[in-house]
Design an enzyme around this catalytic site. Structure first.
Site, PDB file in Angstrom:
ATOM      1  N   PHE A   1       0.866  -1.165   0.000  1.00 40.56           N
ATOM      2  CA  PHE A   1       0.000   0.000   0.000  1.00 40.56           C
ATOM      3  C   PHE A   1       0.912   1.227   0.000  1.00 40.56           C
ATOM      4  O   PHE A   1       2.091   1.124   0.364  1.00 40.56           O
ATOM      5  CB  PHE A   1      -0.908   0.004   1.237  1.00 40.56           C
ATOM      6  CG  PHE A   1      -2.372  -0.191   0.929  1.00 40.56           C
ATOM      7  CD1 PHE A   1      -2.795  -1.023  -0.077  1.00 40.56           C
ATOM      8  CD2 PHE A   1      -3.335   0.473   1.671  1.00 40.56           C
ATOM      9  CE1 PHE A   1      -4.141  -1.212  -0.344  1.00 40.56           C
ATOM     10  CE2 PHE A   1      -4.687   0.300   1.416  1.00 40.56           C
ATOM     11  CZ  PHE A   1      -5.095  -0.546   0.403  1.00 40.56           C
TER      12      PHE A   1
ATOM     13  N   GLN B   1      -7.863  13.968   4.530  1.00 39.43           N
ATOM     14  CA  GLN B   1      -7.177  13.223   3.478  1.00 39.43           C
ATOM     15  C   GLN B   1      -8.027  13.166   2.208  1.00 39.43           C
ATOM     16  O   GLN B   1      -9.185  12.752   2.237  1.00 39.43           O
ATOM     17  CB  GLN B   1      -6.875  11.793   3.925  1.00 39.43           C
ATOM     18  CG  GLN B   1      -6.095  11.004   2.894  1.00 39.43           C
ATOM     19  CD  GLN B   1      -5.620   9.680   3.427  1.00 39.43           C
ATOM     20  OE1 GLN B   1      -6.376   8.713   3.467  1.00 39.43           O
ATOM     21  NE2 GLN B   1      -4.365   9.617   3.862  1.00 39.43           N
TER      22      GLN B   1
ATOM     23  N   HIS C   1      -8.239  11.236  -1.042  1.00 41.04           N
ATOM     24  CA  HIS C   1      -7.756  10.020  -1.697  1.00 41.04           C
ATOM     25  C   HIS C   1      -7.501  10.339  -3.161  1.00 41.04           C
ATOM     26  O   HIS C   1      -8.313  11.004  -3.809  1.00 41.04           O
ATOM     27  CB  HIS C   1      -8.799   8.911  -1.573  1.00 41.04           C
ATOM     28  CG  HIS C   1      -8.255   7.550  -1.835  1.00 41.04           C
ATOM     29  ND1 HIS C   1      -7.907   7.124  -3.105  1.00 41.04           N
ATOM     30  CD2 HIS C   1      -8.001   6.502  -1.015  1.00 41.04           C
ATOM     31  CE1 HIS C   1      -7.461   5.879  -3.039  1.00 41.04           C
ATOM     32  NE2 HIS C   1      -7.499   5.487  -1.783  1.00 41.04           N
TER      33      HIS C   1
ATOM     34  N   LEU D   1     -14.978   5.780  -4.102  1.00 41.77           N
ATOM     35  CA  LEU D   1     -13.584   5.360  -3.993  1.00 41.77           C
ATOM     36  C   LEU D   1     -13.211   4.294  -5.016  1.00 41.77           C
ATOM     37  O   LEU D   1     -13.937   3.313  -5.211  1.00 41.77           O
ATOM     38  CB  LEU D   1     -13.319   4.814  -2.585  1.00 41.77           C
ATOM     39  CG  LEU D   1     -11.872   4.424  -2.282  1.00 41.77           C
ATOM     40  CD1 LEU D   1     -10.990   5.658  -2.285  1.00 41.77           C
ATOM     41  CD2 LEU D   1     -11.802   3.717  -0.931  1.00 41.77           C
TER      42      LEU D   1
ATOM     43  N   GLU E   1      -7.164   1.911  -3.232  1.00 49.01           N
ATOM     44  CA  GLU E   1      -5.715   1.966  -3.411  1.00 49.01           C
ATOM     45  C   GLU E   1      -5.152   0.614  -3.819  1.00 49.01           C
ATOM     46  O   GLU E   1      -4.043   0.530  -4.368  1.00 49.01           O
ATOM     47  CB  GLU E   1      -5.056   2.449  -2.116  1.00 49.01           C
ATOM     48  CG  GLU E   1      -3.574   2.713  -2.243  1.00 49.01           C
ATOM     49  CD  GLU E   1      -3.049   3.547  -1.086  1.00 49.01           C
ATOM     50  OE1 GLU E   1      -1.951   3.247  -0.616  1.00 49.01           O
ATOM     51  OE2 GLU E   1      -3.736   4.499  -0.676  1.00 49.01           O
TER      52      GLU E   1
ATOM     53  N   ARG F   1      -0.547   9.358  -0.036  1.00 52.99           N
ATOM     54  CA  ARG F   1      -1.789   9.788  -0.672  1.00 52.99           C
ATOM     55  C   ARG F   1      -1.813  11.288  -0.938  1.00 52.99           C
ATOM     56  O   ARG F   1      -2.319  11.728  -1.974  1.00 52.99           O
ATOM     57  CB  ARG F   1      -2.987   9.380   0.198  1.00 52.99           C
ATOM     58  CG  ARG F   1      -3.250   7.892   0.169  1.00 52.99           C
ATOM     59  CD  ARG F   1      -4.389   7.491   1.078  1.00 52.99           C
ATOM     60  NE  ARG F   1      -4.698   6.072   0.911  1.00 52.99           N
ATOM     61  CZ  ARG F   1      -5.638   5.433   1.598  1.00 52.99           C
ATOM     62  NH1 ARG F   1      -6.350   6.086   2.511  1.00 52.99           N
ATOM     63  NH2 ARG F   1      -5.864   4.157   1.384  1.00 52.99           N
TER      64      ARG F   1
ATOM     65  N   HIS G   1     -11.779  11.759   1.589  1.00 57.36           N
ATOM     66  CA  HIS G   1     -11.895  10.341   1.940  1.00 57.36           C
ATOM     67  C   HIS G   1     -11.864  10.057   3.432  1.00 57.36           C
ATOM     68  O   HIS G   1     -12.569   9.184   3.920  1.00 57.36           O
ATOM     69  CB  HIS G   1     -10.761   9.578   1.259  1.00 57.36           C
ATOM     70  CG  HIS G   1     -10.729   8.107   1.548  1.00 57.36           C
ATOM     71  ND1 HIS G   1     -11.812   7.298   1.320  1.00 57.36           N
ATOM     72  CD2 HIS G   1      -9.737   7.312   2.044  1.00 57.36           C
ATOM     73  CE1 HIS G   1     -11.506   6.049   1.661  1.00 57.36           C
ATOM     74  NE2 HIS G   1     -10.264   6.040   2.117  1.00 57.36           N
TER      75      HIS G   1
ATOM     76  N   ARG H   1      -2.948   9.996   6.699  1.00 61.71           N
ATOM     77  CA  ARG H   1      -3.102   8.602   7.132  1.00 61.71           C
ATOM     78  C   ARG H   1      -2.417   7.642   6.171  1.00 61.71           C
ATOM     79  O   ARG H   1      -2.566   7.736   4.962  1.00 61.71           O
ATOM     80  CB  ARG H   1      -4.588   8.240   7.233  1.00 61.71           C
ATOM     81  CG  ARG H   1      -4.825   6.785   7.609  1.00 61.71           C
ATOM     82  CD  ARG H   1      -6.283   6.504   7.874  1.00 61.71           C
ATOM     83  NE  ARG H   1      -7.117   6.648   6.702  1.00 61.71           N
ATOM     84  CZ  ARG H   1      -7.284   5.711   5.762  1.00 61.71           C
ATOM     85  NH1 ARG H   1      -6.628   4.563   5.841  1.00 61.71           N
ATOM     86  NH2 ARG H   1      -8.094   5.920   4.745  1.00 61.71           N
TER      87      ARG H   1
END
Length: 603
Positions: free
Chosen positions: A141, A255, A257, A275, A278, A309, A373, A408
């Site tokens: 990730f 955040q 995304h 979304l 990821e 991100r 997000h 995050r």
């Protein structure tokens, strides 16, 4: 699922205050958990296993919480594929992604806890994807030094919540679904319960509780382009805590995304901002602009699409701003170089979604653009206990701040829910005295005032609908507190917020208390509280750090390695700052080792 109804004291009563009768149901419990997602469920499980029976209330049907929308995975340093990974490196990655304004205690608790929490979920039946030799599989990730993210295809959040709900049902934990909490019953120093209404038939409910745990989510849906459903993540949890006297922390850190769906004119509007996990990039997806350039080579040649991100989101925003945008205002995300069978196995939900919309991920790219997000900011708590500084009030999950700092690390949101949820539940259980809680007269009067206000809201017959205000609010925060910010825009945003708040005096609610229009109207009070905290905190922080980017202060400033606090003062919001603690020696060593993902491991 067969619901387990609460075995609690419950009766219909009639309160009289200033000559006005208000009928409401009264429920008495030792611990009230507000929010039925992963954080609330894991807290409730810990309470029940400790011998204290809580009551869990949620705004949706049981098992239908925002947790189910977390798709890509959950972090734990298991070392299934990369044996050198350990909890200290997980913590170091979390610090780096959070730009060193994280709460050290929070970071290290999560990193240490997570291997055991993953094994626990596995024992409870969660169907993790496996390696060829039977270990729990792990994927890359963004910004992670090693393959650390455990997953169930691209439906990990749903699988976690299903597992936790099944465990809660096995333990016969009571719950009530479709109940909205609108106010905590607090005198500013202690909480005594909560007031709300049943969303199915509209009747009012007072919950008297010795302890209340808020697990009600964050506030990313304040933005008009976001990855939540419109009726959740509107700031309920932080706003309820703030009004009860608790402190908010780092509300400026939101955040975005990098990969949300764009609005294709051939699709329903509900897809905008949804979304695109990821995991698509974690499995090798590549980003291209309209000129066919793989543009992350310019922004992040080593980590490429799997950089943090905030880095990838700003890169996409810059490409769009400079005219290298797709027809629908985004960029292309392409994983067609992978075999169809690989995509179907590793990304089944994404594959099926886009197939249903006429896009074949195995042969063509999809269009994406940043979307709001997750909110790193929230309630300030003590992570050993979950305590908020208001006696009897605790918070957990996305409602709180501290674990994630300024940005995050992907896969850490689900980790926080189960790691901290267990710890908070076990601590609260030690604080329950065993006596039946009672509601002081002043708190009964507060509940009745709340119900009269809700009745007045229901009867509103002005010219402005809640939906119109929601839409205007979403545009306001996107325009003035979005990916790129500056002083002029933030001050203008605060002025527009005041003007929009004034418009709510002319609200019209077309529906009774069971309607979505009424729910939207209730949400507005939460949204204005948290929206103001967001704008004021973003204005206060005169630097760029993580997800907070000030074009007028584009560099990170070591003097701003501190948290921004928001408290309720006598005349409105009061802001202050607080220094940040240091990581433990073990984590400091991991930071000094300089572990870092090299994207080209995937090539």
């Amino acid at each position: 699922m067969t619901p387990t109804r609460p075995s609690v004291a419950s009766e219909a009563v009639q309160g009289v205050d200033d000559g006005h009768d208000v009928e409401y149901e009264e429920v008495t419990v030792p611990v009230l958990v507000v929010g039925a997602g992963a954080a609330g469920a894991r807290t409730a499980i810990a309470l029940q296993q400790s011998g204290i029976e809580p009551l869990v209330v949620g705004k949706r049907d049981h098992g239908d919480a925002h947790t189910t929308w977390a798709a890509g995975g959950i972090n734990a340093a298991l070392g299934s594929l990369d044996e050198e990974d350990d909890w200290t490196i997980h913590a170091a990655d979390t610090y780096k992604e959070g730009h060193f304004v994280n709460d050290p205690k929070a970071v290290e608790l999560v990193a240490k806890e997570m291997p055991d929490r993953i094994r626990e979920l596995d024992e409870w039946g969660m169907p993790f994807d496996r390696t060829d030799d039977g270990e729990i599989n792990q994927r890359y990730f963004g910004a992670q030094s090693f393959r650390r993210t455990c997953f169930v295809g691209d439906r990990t959040g749903e699988a976690i919540l299903e597992t936790l709900v099944e465990k809660a049902q096995e333990l016969e934990i009571p719950y009530r679904d479709n109940v909205m909490i609108t106010r905590l019953l607090s005198d500013g120093s202690r909480v005594y319960g909560a007031a709300g209404y049943d969303m199915e038939d509209g009747h009012f409910v007072v919950f008297t509780a010795e302890h209340v745990v808020l697990a009600a989510g964050g506030f990313s849906a304040l933005y008009n382009r976001h990855s939540s459903r419109d009726e959740e993540n509107n700031g309920d949890g932080p706003a309820l805590a703030y009004e009860a006297g608790a402190t908010l922390l780092d509300a400026e850190f939101v955040q975005f995304h990098p990969t949300g769906m764009v609005q294709d004119p051939d699709w329903e509007e509900e897809w905008s901002g949804r979304l695109v996990t990821e995991a698509v990039r974690g499995e090798g997806g590549r980003l291209f602009n309209s000129e066919g350039e793989r543009f992350m080579e310019r922004y992040s040649p080593d980590q490429m699409e799997l950089d943090a991100r905030d880095v990838v989101a700003r890169a996409i925003a810059q490409e769009v701003r400079e005219g290298r945008r797709t027809e629908n205002g985004g960029v292309y995300l392409d994983i067609s170089h992978r075999d169809r069978s690989f995509i179907e196995e590793r990304l089944p939900r994404m594959y099926e979604r886009f197939q249903s919309l006429g896009v074949d991920m195995a042969t063509e790219p999809i269009e994406v653009a940043p979307t709001a997000h997750y909110t790193m900011g929230g309630v300030d708590i003590d992570f050993d206990t979950g305590e908020t500084g208001i006696d009897g009030l605790y918070a957990v999950g996305e409602t709180v701040a501290g674990v994630h700092g300024a940005n995050r690390l992907g896969g850490n949101s689900l980790a926080e829910t189960v790691a901290i949820g267990r710890l908070v539940g076990e601590h609260v259980a030690t604080k329950v005295c065993g006596e039946t809680p009672t509601l002081p007269g002043g708190m009964q009067a507060l509940a009745r005032r709340e119900f009269r206000a809700l009745e007045a809201l229901e009867a509103s017959d002005g010219d402005v609908t809640p939906e119109e205000v929601h839409e205007a609010f979403g545009r306001l925060v996107w325009d003035h507190a979005g990916i790129l910010r500056d002083e002029e825009g933030l001050r203008e945003g605060l002025q527009r917020l005041r003007e929009l708040r004034e418009r709510t005096a002319d609200l019209r609610v077309d529906g009774d208390r069971t309607s979505l229009a009424f729910e939207y109207a209730v949400d507005l009070s939460f949204m204005f509280t948290v929206g103001e905290a967001l704008l004021r905190s973003a204005l206060e922080r005169e630097e760029s750090r993580g997800a907070h980017f000030r074009e007028d202060f584009p560099e990170r400033d070591d003097e701003w390695r501190k948290n921004v606090l928001v408290r309720r003062g006598d005349t409105g919001m009061e802001l202050s700052t607080r220094g940040v603690g240091e990581p433990s020696p073990e984590v400091q060593r991991a930071l000094e080792e300089g572990y870092e993902l090299n994207y080209h491991h995937l090539e």
